[in-house]
Motif scaffolding. Structure first.
Motif, mmCIF file in Angstrom:
data_model
loop_
_atom_site.group_PDB
_atom_site.id
_atom_site.type_symbol
_atom_site.label_atom_id
_atom_site.label_comp_id
_atom_site.label_asym_id
_atom_site.label_seq_id
_atom_site.Cartn_x
_atom_site.Cartn_y
_atom_site.Cartn_z
ATOM 1 N N ASN A 132 28.223 121.383 87.034
ATOM 2 C CA ASN A 132 27.633 120.534 88.081
ATOM 3 C C ASN A 132 26.237 120.034 87.733
ATOM 4 O O ASN A 132 25.828 118.966 88.176
ATOM 5 N N ILE A 133 25.485 120.829 86.981
ATOM 6 C CA ILE A 133 24.115 120.470 86.653
ATOM 7 C C ILE A 133 24.010 120.173 85.171
ATOM 8 O O ILE A 133 24.517 120.934 84.341
ATOM 9 N N SER A 134 23.362 119.079 84.840
ATOM 10 C CA SER A 134 23.113 118.763 83.437
ATOM 11 C C SER A 134 21.632 118.506 83.241
ATOM 12 O O SER A 134 20.975 117.893 84.087
ATOM 13 N N LEU A 135 21.104 119.017 82.136
ATOM 14 C CA LEU A 135 19.709 118.797 81.763
ATOM 15 C C LEU A 135 19.673 118.104 80.418
ATOM 16 O O LEU A 135 20.386 118.490 79.490
ATOM 17 N N GLU A 136 18.843 117.079 80.327
ATOM 18 C CA GLU A 136 18.694 116.349 79.073
ATOM 19 C C GLU A 136 17.249 116.446 78.588
ATOM 20 O O GLU A 136 16.316 116.166 79.342
ATOM 21 N N PHE A 137 17.079 116.860 77.353
ATOM 22 C CA PHE A 137 15.765 116.904 76.728
ATOM 23 C C PHE A 137 15.674 115.810 75.675
ATOM 24 O O PHE A 137 16.640 115.552 74.941
ATOM 25 N N SER A 138 14.492 115.193 75.585
ATOM 26 C CA SER A 138 14.294 114.200 74.527
ATOM 27 C C SER A 138 12.810 114.067 74.227
ATOM 28 O O SER A 138 11.951 114.450 75.030
ATOM 29 N N LEU A 139 12.527 113.523 73.045
ATOM 30 C CA LEU A 139 11.167 113.159 72.665
ATOM 31 C C LEU A 139 11.020 111.651 72.795
ATOM 32 O O LEU A 139 11.891 110.900 72.348
ATOM 33 N N SER A 140 9.934 111.209 73.410
ATOM 34 C CA SER A 140 9.694 109.774 73.521
ATOM 35 C C SER A 140 9.294 109.216 72.155
ATOM 36 O O SER A 140 9.145 109.946 71.176
ATOM 37 N N SER A 141 9.078 107.927 72.112
ATOM 38 C CA SER A 141 8.756 107.278 70.841
ATOM 39 C C SER A 141 7.436 107.765 70.247
ATOM 40 O O SER A 141 7.227 107.695 69.034
ATOM 41 N N ASN A 142 6.530 108.275 71.075
ATOM 42 C CA ASN A 142 5.271 108.810 70.532
ATOM 43 C C ASN A 142 5.242 110.338 70.531
ATOM 44 O O ASN A 142 4.185 110.953 70.486
ATOM 45 N N GLY A 143 6.446 110.925 70.606
ATOM 46 C CA GLY A 143 6.557 112.371 70.454
ATOM 47 C C GLY A 143 6.196 113.171 71.690
ATOM 48 O O GLY A 143 5.807 114.339 71.580
ATOM 49 N N GLU A 144 6.350 112.583 72.880
ATOM 50 C CA GLU A 144 6.135 113.331 74.117
ATOM 51 C C GLU A 144 7.423 114.054 74.506
ATOM 52 O O GLU A 144 8.478 113.426 74.612
ATOM 53 N N PRO A 145 7.370 115.368 74.764
ATOM 54 C CA PRO A 145 8.561 116.068 75.257
ATOM 55 C C PRO A 145 8.870 115.641 76.693
ATOM 56 O O PRO A 145 7.959 115.568 77.533
ATOM 57 N N THR A 146 10.128 115.350 76.967
ATOM 58 C CA THR A 146 10.541 114.966 78.312
ATOM 59 C C THR A 146 11.863 115.640 78.651
ATOM 60 O O THR A 146 12.606 116.070 77.769
ATOM 61 N N TYR A 147 12.146 115.708 79.946
ATOM 62 C CA TYR A 147 13.431 116.238 80.405
ATOM 63 C C TYR A 147 13.841 115.489 81.661
ATOM 64 O O TYR A 147 13.023 114.841 82.326
ATOM 65 N N LYS A 148 15.115 115.574 82.001
ATOM 66 C CA LYS A 148 15.604 115.071 83.277
ATOM 67 C C LYS A 148 16.805 115.901 83.699
ATOM 68 O O LYS A 148 17.468 116.535 82.864
ATOM 69 N N ILE A 149 17.085 115.918 85.005
ATOM 70 C CA ILE A 149 18.142 116.762 85.561
ATOM 71 C C ILE A 149 19.044 115.919 86.447
ATOM 72 O O ILE A 149 18.572 115.134 87.279
ATOM 73 N N ASN A 150 20.346 116.101 86.281
ATOM 74 C CA ASN A 150 21.347 115.487 87.143
ATOM 75 C C ASN A 150 22.153 116.585 87.842
ATOM 76 O O ASN A 150 22.362 117.672 87.284
ATOM 77 N N TYR A 151 22.604 116.278 89.056
ATOM 78 C CA TYR A 151 23.493 117.175 89.791
ATOM 79 C C TYR A 151 24.712 116.383 90.235
ATOM 80 O O TYR A 151 24.587 115.407 90.983
ATOM 81 N N LYS A 152 25.879 116.763 89.741
ATOM 82 C CA LYS A 152 27.125 116.048 90.040
ATOM 83 C C LYS A 152 26.947 114.548 89.808
ATOM 84 O O LYS A 152 27.287 113.716 90.662
ATOM 85 N N SER A 153 26.364 114.231 88.670
ATOM 86 C CA SER A 153 26.137 112.856 88.203
ATOM 87 C C SER A 153 25.045 112.116 88.975
ATOM 88 O O SER A 153 24.794 110.939 88.710
ATOM 89 N N LYS A 154 24.379 112.772 89.910
ATOM 90 C CA LYS A 154 23.265 112.159 90.620
ATOM 91 C C LYS A 154 21.949 112.606 89.989
ATOM 92 O O LYS A 154 21.773 113.778 89.675
ATOM 93 N N SER A 155 21.028 111.674 89.843
ATOM 94 C CA SER A 155 19.729 112.013 89.293
ATOM 95 C C SER A 155 18.925 112.820 90.312
ATOM 96 O O SER A 155 18.771 112.416 91.467
ATOM 97 N N ILE A 156 18.424 113.971 89.872
ATOM 98 C CA ILE A 156 17.618 114.836 90.725
ATOM 99 C C ILE A 156 16.160 114.789 90.286
ATOM 100 O O ILE A 156 15.257 114.591 91.086
ATOM 101 N N ILE A 157 15.943 114.994 89.004
ATOM 102 C CA ILE A 157 14.622 114.856 88.401
ATOM 103 C C ILE A 157 14.725 113.759 87.351
ATOM 104 O O ILE A 157 15.481 113.876 86.383
ATOM 105 N N LYS A 158 14.001 112.662 87.549
ATOM 106 C CA LYS A 158 14.006 111.580 86.566
ATOM 107 C C LYS A 158 13.213 112.020 85.341
ATOM 108 O O LYS A 158 12.614 113.088 85.305
ATOM 109 N N THR A 159 13.214 111.177 84.333
ATOM 110 C CA THR A 159 12.510 111.519 83.093
ATOM 111 C C THR A 159 11.081 111.960 83.402
ATOM 112 O O THR A 159 10.293 111.218 83.990
ATOM 113 N N SER A 160 10.768 113.194 83.007
ATOM 114 C CA SER A 160 9.493 113.824 83.340
ATOM 115 C C SER A 160 8.867 114.401 82.079
ATOM 116 O O SER A 160 9.554 114.978 81.233
#
Length: 702
Positions: free
Chosen positions: A29-57
């Motif tokens: 039900n919950i998915s978390l995505e981690f990524s580095l931005s183009s200038n190397g900033e760590p970011t994450y976002k969280i979805n719940y049942k395909s709905k965005s809960i925490i946008k790219t942060s």
């Protein structure tokens, strides 16, 4: 999609500097995505049942006098694992807790400085936890945190249940509002306290409970707050982004760190059912297992105490009113006139011991027994108590022997007046004094500004003091109930002798002007997520002027609501807070307090809506009996529950303590009904509760 298209997509993402990794909860039900931005900033976002809960942060930290740990990172590796165990707490809301998550560990290196910062994510079925980790390394050894910059970018202007961000106090009523309304309501949400310091008109505290427009429940909190400053949240209310805001020390620094080290976990819980938030054990699961080998001396406690009469002003902590000040070791209390209001005297304490023995309570707390209360508060006084010298009218040995003869334990009280240095100087002697006189538990207090001067209640240094007191107490096999300390963050899993905290607006504030009638429908969604609260329920006389004519406060609750708190406000340490004479007036209702356990095998969350109502059923750990508590908030409502949590094929006798039809928390709070009925797993109940009311049920196997 063909393999060629995958290659092209990967190349495109690489050009953008995006290297996304995704991890999901065990149930998907919950998915978390981690990524580095183009200038190397760590970011994450969280979805719940395909709905965005925490946008790219964004993730990272600002360091003092050093390059920041916010950008310029490359990923040097990652690892995914899964974990599933069931562990047994020493005490709790259930006898078994499942710890099941999928984990992603991301290894990062800041290319320009060659410093390493790893981020560990754990995704549970009901939420996410993540923390920063700094391994041993040559280019990052000692460092000072100026600010942690963890973001929580929300998807809308949610409804929030919040208290003002404050470095010294959590003792506020909750405000329910849109996030965008916080700044306009902030000043009215701040009420006076013995020690307080706000930092921003959009600053709030965790645990922060929110509800979205599409009925999702989101909670932001922290777990395992060890050797670190307490985290608050500061809102950018134009973009609906919260950013972490740590409590500073006396120098304005927010953390002195030495690698290898880790931060506390930052948690985000989410569900479309509010009951899942109450049932979550993420905060405990993110803490380390118990480090105390023999826990047989840690026992849940139901107690009464010489306390409420002082809180209401009926009696006094101080022995005399004749001295402008006192100095320990200098003032001779044998030569001064008693004020006649000092409650902690031998004869009066024996009355409480007799009441406890008669009604089956485990222990009696006594406050105001030791010298120093005449000018204990507000003087920035270092040597304020020694924790071993009683007033002339309190005979320690006599009380010890009398309590022992009645089969009742005594609970010690240590008020530090915020003087942490003084407490640490006297701690060994104080704990040994307790053991010498049969005290197995202590209620400690930190009222007033912290000493050393300039420190705050929730700074890294003072948080370390609270933990030191718990660790030292374990050496003496003493249980701790800390008031005014930092809010708990699940540390009681590691140190289960921490059997209670206050760390929120407790019942005492009902005698200081009152709390909102729905206050207790919010606390389980916020403060209690980190550990049990010594809320001190059980007040039967709501008109405080009947105890003290000079105090016109009113307890905003019905008796039925007070009974329900023993189930809904979980704690292995539960007090019957009122005076014995008030219980003697309502012995039929008092029976529920006598019957309800303080340790549970199983908990079932029947109804829940933050700010409105909570209904919980719990099974006693030591019998087949169940107990139900329902607290109601702002509006009268009809609670509809099923007894399907009962064992099939068995019969039970249910005793229902409920609001009478004409009950009113302000004008008729002592109106209640008691009825008995036979129930089984197929039974149902429809029960009306009034505003600020509720009901409590004992369900005894027939």
């Amino acid at each position: 999609m063909t393999s060629k298209m995958y290659i092209l997509l990967f190349a495109f993402l690489s050009i953008l500097g995006v290297n996304a990794q995704q991890i999901t909860s065990p149930n998907g039900n919950i998915s978390l995505e981690f990524s580095l931005s183009s200038n190397g900033e760590p970011t994450y976002k969280i979805n719940y049942k395909s709905k965005s809960i925490i946008k790219t942060s964004k993730l990272g930290l600002t360091l003092k006098n050093a390059d920041n740990l916010k950008q310029g990172f490359i990923e040097t590796g990652s690892e995914e694992t899964s974990f599933d165990e069931t562990w047994k707490p020493v005490w709790g809301e259930e006898s078994d807790i499942r710890n099941n998550y999928n984990e992603l560990l991301v290894n990062l290196e800041q290319k320009a400085t060659e410093r390493i910062m790893n981020i560990r994510f754990r995704v549970y079925n009901e939420g996410v936890g993540f923390r920063y980790e700094f391994p041993e390394q040559p280019n990052l050894v000692y460092f000072v945190i100026e600010e942690e910059n963890t973001q929580f970018a929300l998807t809308g202007d949610h409804t929030a249940f919040w208290i003002p961000g404050d470095y010294d106090s959590q003792e506020y009523d909750y405000t329910e509002s849109k996030l965008s309304e916080i700044s306009g309501l902030f000043d009215s949400a701040v009420t006076p306290n013995a020690s307080q310091r706000q930092f921003s008109k959009t600053g709030v505290q965790t645990a922060l409970m929110m509800k979205t427009a599409d009925n999702l429940y989101i909670n932001i909190h922290e777990a395992a707050l060890i050797n670190y400053a307490c985290m608050h949240l500061n809102l950018d209310d134009e973009n609906m982004v919260f950013e972490s805001w740590l409590t500073p020390d006396a120098q304005g620094n927010k953390g002195h760190m030495q690698a290898p080290c880790v931060t506390p976990w930052r948690t985000v819980m989410v569900s479309d059912d509010a009951r899942d938030i109450l049932a979550s054990r993420i905060t405990y699961n993110l803490n380390e297992p118990c480090v105390i080998e023999d826990t047989s001396w840690i026992k849940p406690v139901k107690y009464i105490g010489v306390w409420w009469e002082m809180i209401t002003g009926k009696s006094s902590w101080a022995y005399t009113d004749d001295l402008p000040s006192v100095q320990l070791g200098v003032t001779d209390f044998e030569d001064v006139k008693p004020n006649g209001k000092h409650a902690a005297n031998t004869a009066h304490v024996k009355e409480y011991i007799d009441f406890a023995a008669k009604h089956g309570f485990d222990a009696v707390l006594v406050e105001g027994w030791n010298e120093g209360w005449e000018d204990w508060f507000g003087q920035s006084k270092d040597y304020v108590f020694d924790f071993v010298t009683p007033y002339p009218d309190f005979d320690v040995e006599d009380i010890e022997n009398y309590a022992k003869s009645k089969g009742v334990k005594m609970i010690m009280h240590h008020e530090t007046s915020g003087s942490t240095r003084n407490y640490e100087r006297h701690m060994d002697k104080a704990y040994q004094f307790m053991k010498d006189h049969g005290y197995d538990a202590v209620k400690s207090g930190y009222v007033g500004n912290i000493l050393p001067r300039g420190e705050f209640h929730y700074s890294q240094w003072v948080n370390n003091h609270y933990l030191y007191a718990v660790q030292k107490a374990a050496d003496y096999e003493i249980m701790v109930n800390a008031h005014e300390a930092v809010r708990p963050t699940g540390i009681a899993r590691t140190y289960p002798n921490l059997i209670g905290n206050e760390s929120a607006r407790g019942t005492e504030f009902q005698a200081f002007g009152g709390s909102k009638p729905n206050h207790v429908t919010i606390l389980p969604f916020t403060r209690l997520l980190g550990g049990p609260m010594d809320y001190t329920p059980g007040v039967f006389e709501m008109d405080i002027s009947k105890l003290n004519p000079d105090n016109n406060s009113h307890v905003n609750s019905t008796i039925a609501n007070q009974l329900a708190l023993y189930v809904t406000m979980y704690s292995p340490l539960q007090m019957a807070a009122d005076l014995p004479e008030n219980y003697n007036r309502f012995l039929d209702a008092f029976q529920f307090i006598k019957d309800v356990p303080v340790d549970w095998e199983k908990s079932v969350y029947l109804e829940a809506e933050p700010g409105s109502y909570i209904t919980i059923a719990r099974k006693d750990k030591h019998s087949n009996n169940w107990f139900v508590g329902h607290v109601n908030g702002k509006d009268a409502r009809k609670s509809e529950i099923s007894f399907d949590f009962l064992e099939k094929g068995k019969k039970y006798i249910a005793t229902i303590y409920a609001d009478a039809k004409d009950a009113n928390y302000k004008t008729n709070p002592q109106a209640y009904t008691i009825k008995k009925m036979k129930v089984n797993s197929q039974s149902k109940l429809s029960q009306v509760s009034v505003e600020g009311g509720g009901y409590a049920i004992s369900i005894i196997e027939d």
